[in-house]
Scaffold this motif. Sequence first.
Motif, PDB file in Angstrom:
ATOM      1  N   SER A  10      14.423 -14.016  -7.259  1.00  0.00           N
ATOM      2  CA  SER A  10      15.135 -13.987  -8.538  1.00  0.00           C
ATOM      3  C   SER A  10      15.319 -15.387  -9.128  1.00  0.00           C
ATOM      4  N   GLU A  11      15.219 -16.444  -8.287  1.00  0.00           N
ATOM      5  CA  GLU A  11      15.394 -17.820  -8.746  1.00  0.00           C
ATOM      6  C   GLU A  11      14.091 -18.462  -9.181  1.00  0.00           C
ATOM      7  N   ARG A  12      12.969 -17.842  -8.869  1.00  0.00           N
ATOM      8  CA  ARG A  12      11.669 -18.430  -9.184  1.00  0.00           C
ATOM      9  C   ARG A  12      11.185 -17.920 -10.522  1.00  0.00           C
ATOM     10  N   LYS A  13      10.857 -18.840 -11.403  1.00  0.00           N
ATOM     11  CA  LYS A  13      10.402 -18.469 -12.738  1.00  0.00           C
ATOM     12  C   LYS A  13       8.946 -18.033 -12.750  1.00  0.00           C
ATOM     13  N   ASP A  14       8.181 -18.413 -11.717  1.00  0.00           N
ATOM     14  CA  ASP A  14       6.753 -18.095 -11.683  1.00  0.00           C
ATOM     15  C   ASP A  14       6.460 -16.745 -11.035  1.00  0.00           C
ATOM     16  N   MET A  15       7.488 -16.046 -10.569  1.00  0.00           N
ATOM     17  CA  MET A  15       7.259 -14.786  -9.871  1.00  0.00           C
ATOM     18  C   MET A  15       7.377 -13.592 -10.806  1.00  0.00           C
ATOM     19  N   LYS A  16       6.554 -12.601 -10.516  1.00  0.00           N
ATOM     20  CA  LYS A  16       6.619 -11.358 -11.272  1.00  0.00           C
ATOM     21  C   LYS A  16       7.861 -10.582 -10.842  1.00  0.00           C
ATOM     22  N   PRO A  17       8.334  -9.673 -11.700  1.00  0.00           N
ATOM     23  CA  PRO A  17       9.513  -8.893 -11.334  1.00  0.00           C
ATOM     24  C   PRO A  17       9.229  -7.993 -10.134  1.00  0.00           C
ATOM     25  N   ILE A  18      10.215  -7.874  -9.300  1.00  0.00           N
ATOM     26  CA  ILE A  18      10.108  -7.040  -8.103  1.00  0.00           C
ATOM     27  C   ILE A  18      10.561  -5.630  -8.467  1.00  0.00           C
ATOM     28  N   PRO A  19       9.759  -4.629  -8.136  1.00  0.00           N
ATOM     29  CA  PRO A  19      10.174  -3.260  -8.445  1.00  0.00           C
ATOM     30  C   PRO A  19      11.355  -2.852  -7.561  1.00  0.00           C
ATOM     31  N   SER A  20      12.174  -1.995  -8.070  1.00  0.00           N
ATOM     32  CA  SER A  20      13.318  -1.532  -7.283  1.00  0.00           C
ATOM     33  C   SER A  20      12.846  -0.505  -6.254  1.00  0.00           C
ATOM     34  N   PHE A  21      13.635  -0.365  -5.225  1.00  0.00           N
ATOM     35  CA  PHE A  21      13.398   0.649  -4.210  1.00  0.00           C
ATOM     36  C   PHE A  21      13.281   2.023  -4.865  1.00  0.00           C
ATOM     37  N   TRP A  22      14.175   2.289  -5.813  1.00  0.00           N
ATOM     38  CA  TRP A  22      14.193   3.602  -6.467  1.00  0.00           C
ATOM     39  C   TRP A  22      12.948   3.835  -7.318  1.00  0.00           C
ATOM     40  N   ARG A  23      12.453   2.779  -7.958  1.00  0.00           N
ATOM     41  CA  ARG A  23      11.244   2.921  -8.782  1.00  0.00           C
ATOM     42  C   ARG A  23      10.033   3.212  -7.905  1.00  0.00           C
ATOM     43  N   ILE A  24       9.946   2.558  -6.786  1.00  0.00           N
ATOM     44  CA  ILE A  24       8.834   2.803  -5.857  1.00  0.00           C
ATOM     45  C   ILE A  24       8.901   4.228  -5.332  1.00  0.00           C
ATOM     46  N   LYS A  25      10.093   4.684  -4.960  1.00  0.00           N
ATOM     47  CA  LYS A  25      10.263   6.060  -4.477  1.00  0.00           C
ATOM     48  C   LYS A  25       9.907   7.078  -5.562  1.00  0.00           C
ATOM     49  N   GLU A  26      10.185   6.737  -6.814  1.00  0.00           N
ATOM     50  CA  GLU A  26       9.878   7.629  -7.926  1.00  0.00           C
ATOM     51  C   GLU A  26       8.368   7.762  -8.133  1.00  0.00           C
ATOM     52  N   LEU A  27       7.643   6.648  -8.005  1.00  0.00           N
ATOM     53  CA  LEU A  27       6.211   6.631  -8.295  1.00  0.00           C
ATOM     54  C   LEU A  27       5.329   6.984  -7.106  1.00  0.00           C
ATOM     55  N   LEU A  28       5.730   6.580  -5.915  1.00  0.00           N
ATOM     56  CA  LEU A  28       4.848   6.649  -4.752  1.00  0.00           C
ATOM     57  C   LEU A  28       5.471   7.366  -3.570  1.00  0.00           C
ATOM     58  N   HIS A  29       4.616   7.962  -2.763  1.00  0.00           N
ATOM     59  CA  HIS A  29       5.022   8.472  -1.448  1.00  0.00           C
ATOM     60  C   HIS A  29       4.319   7.609  -0.413  1.00  0.00           C
ATOM     61  N   TYR A  30       5.061   7.134   0.578  1.00  0.00           N
ATOM     62  CA  TYR A  30       4.511   6.285   1.629  1.00  0.00           C
ATOM     63  C   TYR A  30       4.602   7.018   2.961  1.00  0.00           C
ATOM     64  N   ASP A  31       3.484   7.150   3.639  1.00  0.00           N
ATOM     65  CA  ASP A  31       3.434   7.776   4.962  1.00  0.00           C
ATOM     66  C   ASP A  31       3.505   6.671   6.014  1.00  0.00           C
ATOM     67  N   GLN A  32       4.628   6.587   6.708  1.00  0.00           N
ATOM     68  CA  GLN A  32       4.833   5.521   7.696  1.00  0.00           C
ATOM     69  C   GLN A  32       3.857   5.589   8.857  1.00  0.00           C
ATOM     70  N   GLU A  33       3.380   6.784   9.189  1.00  0.00           N
ATOM     71  CA  GLU A  33       2.451   6.952  10.317  1.00  0.00           C
ATOM     72  C   GLU A  33       1.054   6.438   9.999  1.00  0.00           C
ATOM     73  N   THR A  34       0.623   6.583   8.746  1.00  0.00           N
ATOM     74  CA  THR A  34      -0.735   6.168   8.372  1.00  0.00           C
ATOM     75  C   THR A  34      -0.755   4.877   7.560  1.00  0.00           C
ATOM     76  N   TRP A  85      13.280  -6.425  -0.383  1.00  0.00           N
ATOM     77  CA  TRP A  85      11.997  -7.062  -0.656  1.00  0.00           C
ATOM     78  C   TRP A  85      11.788  -8.188   0.356  1.00  0.00           C
ATOM     79  N   PRO A  86      10.657  -8.172   1.064  1.00  0.00           N
ATOM     80  CA  PRO A  86      10.401  -9.226   2.053  1.00  0.00           C
ATOM     81  C   PRO A  86       9.793 -10.457   1.412  1.00  0.00           C
ATOM     82  N   GLU A  87      10.140 -11.618   1.911  1.00  0.00           N
ATOM     83  CA  GLU A  87       9.505 -12.848   1.427  1.00  0.00           C
ATOM     84  C   GLU A  87       8.097 -12.949   2.004  1.00  0.00           C
ATOM     85  N   MET A  88       7.954 -12.669   3.308  1.00  0.00           N
ATOM     86  CA  MET A  88       6.646 -12.724   3.951  1.00  0.00           C
ATOM     87  C   MET A  88       6.565 -11.658   5.033  1.00  0.00           C
TER      88      MET A  88
END
Length: 176
Positions: A10-34, A85-88
């Motif tokens: 949030s402090e870096r001006k060169d970074m793109k916006p990070i999607p929210s957890f809720w937005r990712i859940k709304e758009l995508l399904h993630y299978d932890q096993e695969t 959101w992970p840094e690395m």
Amino acid sequence: ACTCTSLQPSERKDMKPIPSFWRIKELLHYDQETGIFRWRWRHHGRVRKNLIAGTVHKFGYLKISVDGFTHMAHHLAWLYVHETWPEMIDHKNLDRLDNRIDNLRLANCSQNVANSVVRKSSKSGVKGVQWHQNRWVARIRKNGQNKYLGRFKSIEEASEAYRAAAEKLHGDFARV
């Protein structure tokens, strides 16, 4: 080489916006096993429900475009499961396309580099070992600091010195 920063996204001006957890859940399904993401619903014409999301980035990682911004799938997987959101992120098995949550772990630059293979340009073919003035020299690096491990008559001795130091300094991230 890593290009780490101590600034939060949030402090870096060169970074793109990070999607929210809720937005990712709304758009995508993630299978932890695969480690596979699938779109939850059709949008933007080309994306269809249940279609596998993402394309391979030029560096071999899977990337997924969310709301006009491209993000690495391993970062999205971490967000999806841990709600932060992970840094690395480090891929434990070095497979950049293996985004199973069990294969991902938080890391800093030093840890990420420690869990890497010997460079293609290595003349010895052994990580941390090089030929110098009629001897094999072993060195290791941690947190930007080089540590001299010694000069050895055989490549096996130098390799063993590097292995022992890597296990001591890098722990679970050590790869020799």
